[in-house]
Design a protein around this motif. Structure first.
Motif, PDB file in Angstrom:
ATOM      1  N   ARG A 125      34.206   3.335  25.423  1.00 19.43           N
ATOM      2  CA  ARG A 125      35.219   2.555  26.151  1.00 19.43           C
ATOM      3  C   ARG A 125      35.471   1.211  25.479  1.00 19.43           C
ATOM      4  N   ARG A 126      34.405   0.538  25.052  1.00 15.85           N
ATOM      5  CA  ARG A 126      34.533  -0.765  24.409  1.00 15.85           C
ATOM      6  C   ARG A 126      35.275  -0.642  23.079  1.00 15.85           C
ATOM      7  N   LEU A 127      34.898   0.349  22.266  1.00 14.71           N
ATOM      8  CA  LEU A 127      35.588   0.553  20.990  1.00 14.71           C
ATOM      9  C   LEU A 127      37.054   0.923  21.196  1.00 14.71           C
ATOM     10  N   SER A 128      37.335   1.730  22.209  1.00 17.23           N
ATOM     11  CA  SER A 128      38.720   2.125  22.478  1.00 17.23           C
ATOM     12  C   SER A 128      39.584   0.929  22.839  1.00 17.23           C
ATOM     13  N   ARG A 129      39.038   0.037  23.675  1.00 19.08           N
ATOM     14  CA  ARG A 129      39.801  -1.168  24.046  1.00 19.08           C
ATOM     15  C   ARG A 129      40.100  -2.015  22.816  1.00 19.08           C
ATOM     16  N   SER A 130      39.083  -2.255  22.001  1.00 19.87           N
ATOM     17  CA  SER A 130      39.272  -3.078  20.801  1.00 19.87           C
ATOM     18  C   SER A 130      40.235  -2.407  19.821  1.00 19.87           C
ATOM     19  N   TYR A 131      40.095  -1.121  19.633  1.00 21.19           N
ATOM     20  CA  TYR A 131      40.951  -0.373  18.709  1.00 21.19           C
ATOM     21  C   TYR A 131      42.404  -0.408  19.169  1.00 21.19           C
ATOM     22  N   ARG A 132      42.637  -0.177  20.463  1.00 20.70           N
ATOM     23  CA  ARG A 132      44.007  -0.230  20.989  1.00 20.70           C
ATOM     24  C   ARG A 132      44.602  -1.617  20.860  1.00 20.70           C
ATOM     25  N   THR A 133      43.777  -2.655  21.080  1.00 21.03           N
ATOM     26  CA  THR A 133      44.265  -4.027  20.957  1.00 21.03           C
ATOM     27  C   THR A 133      44.698  -4.316  19.524  1.00 21.03           C
ATOM     28  N   LEU A 134      43.841  -3.949  18.572  1.00 24.38           N
ATOM     29  CA  LEU A 134      44.191  -4.162  17.167  1.00 24.38           C
ATOM     30  C   LEU A 134      45.419  -3.352  16.771  1.00 24.38           C
ATOM     31  N   GLN A 135      45.518  -2.148  17.288  1.00 21.56           N
ATOM     32  CA  GLN A 135      46.653  -1.285  16.970  1.00 21.56           C
ATOM     33  C   GLN A 135      47.938  -1.877  17.548  1.00 21.56           C
ATOM     34  N   ALA A 136      47.878  -2.383  18.762  1.00 25.09           N
ATOM     35  CA  ALA A 136      49.064  -2.961  19.400  1.00 25.09           C
ATOM     36  C   ALA A 136      49.520  -4.240  18.696  1.00 25.09           C
ATOM     37  N   GLU A 137      48.542  -5.014  18.219  1.00 19.27           N
ATOM     38  CA  GLU A 137      48.873  -6.254  17.513  1.00 19.27           C
ATOM     39  C   GLU A 137      49.382  -5.990  16.106  1.00 19.27           C
ATOM     40  N   GLY A 138      49.103  -4.825  15.562  1.00 20.54           N
ATOM     41  CA  GLY A 138      49.481  -4.509  14.194  1.00 20.54           C
ATOM     42  C   GLY A 138      48.614  -5.238  13.180  1.00 20.54           C
ATOM     43  N   SER A 139      47.393  -5.511  13.549  1.00 18.66           N
ATOM     44  CA  SER A 139      46.460  -6.238  12.702  1.00 18.66           C
ATOM     45  C   SER A 139      46.081  -5.416  11.465  1.00 18.66           C
TER      46      SER A 139
END
Length: 170
Positions: A125-139
């Motif tokens: 769950r923690r990795l998914s949140r971080s991964y989605r955040t980075l993906q949404a930001e386009g980092s």
């Protein structure tokens, strides 16, 4: 090892031993026995609630809280089972016997209520949140984030799957 905060809410060892001695000295079905049993349940209520919440978070459906009362009731029944099995000659307090009964009944009730639910591990769950955040930001870290997470390949695949399913459902 971390200590749960609700453990400090337990009644003193002397009180537990005294209450159990009085309980077994009173005749079965008497009003005194009923009162002492009620006092025991009231004294252990914060502990029972804490155990029930932990069992529900770990084995139940943590997103929903509709089964928590049933798990607390099962934990209370575990305490009552331990009270019935306690022997008057014991020098240890009731919590030593009751802890396994309480956690076992709470865990089994949480598992019974969660039948059909899938428990997603905290790390995923923690990795998914971080991964989605980075993906949404386009980092630019998005592509190397999972490789640097030191997680198993299967965990990385699950995180990618969750991120894709979130993007498709949005």
């Amino acid at each position: 090892m971390k200590s749960a905060p609700f453990i400090s809410s337990l009644p003193s060892i002397e009180w537990q031993n005294e209450a159990m001695t009085k309980l077994h000295a009173s005749p079965a079905g008497s009003l005194a026995r009923t009162r002492i049993t009620r006092d025991l349940v009231v004294a252990f209520t914060p502990y029972l609630g804490g155990i029930a919440k932990c069992a529900w978070r770990r084995y139940g459906c943590p997103g929903r809280m509709d089964g928590l009362e049933d798990v607390e009731s099962a934990a209370r029944q575990g305490l009552l089972n331990a009270v019935e099995r306690w022997q008057p000659g014991r020098s240890k307090p009731i919590i030593y016997l009751a802890a396994k009964w309480i956690s076992g009944t709470a865990r089994s009730e949480a598992c019974r209520l969660a039948n059909g639910c899938v428990m997603i591990p905290q790390k995923v769950r923690r990795l998914s949140r971080s991964y989605r955040t980075l993906q949404a930001e386009g980092s630019p870290r998005f592509k190397t984030f999972l490789a640097k997470s030191h997680s198993r390949r299967s965990t990385r695949d699950i995180v990618r799957y969750f991120a894709q399913s979130e993007c498709q459902s949005s």
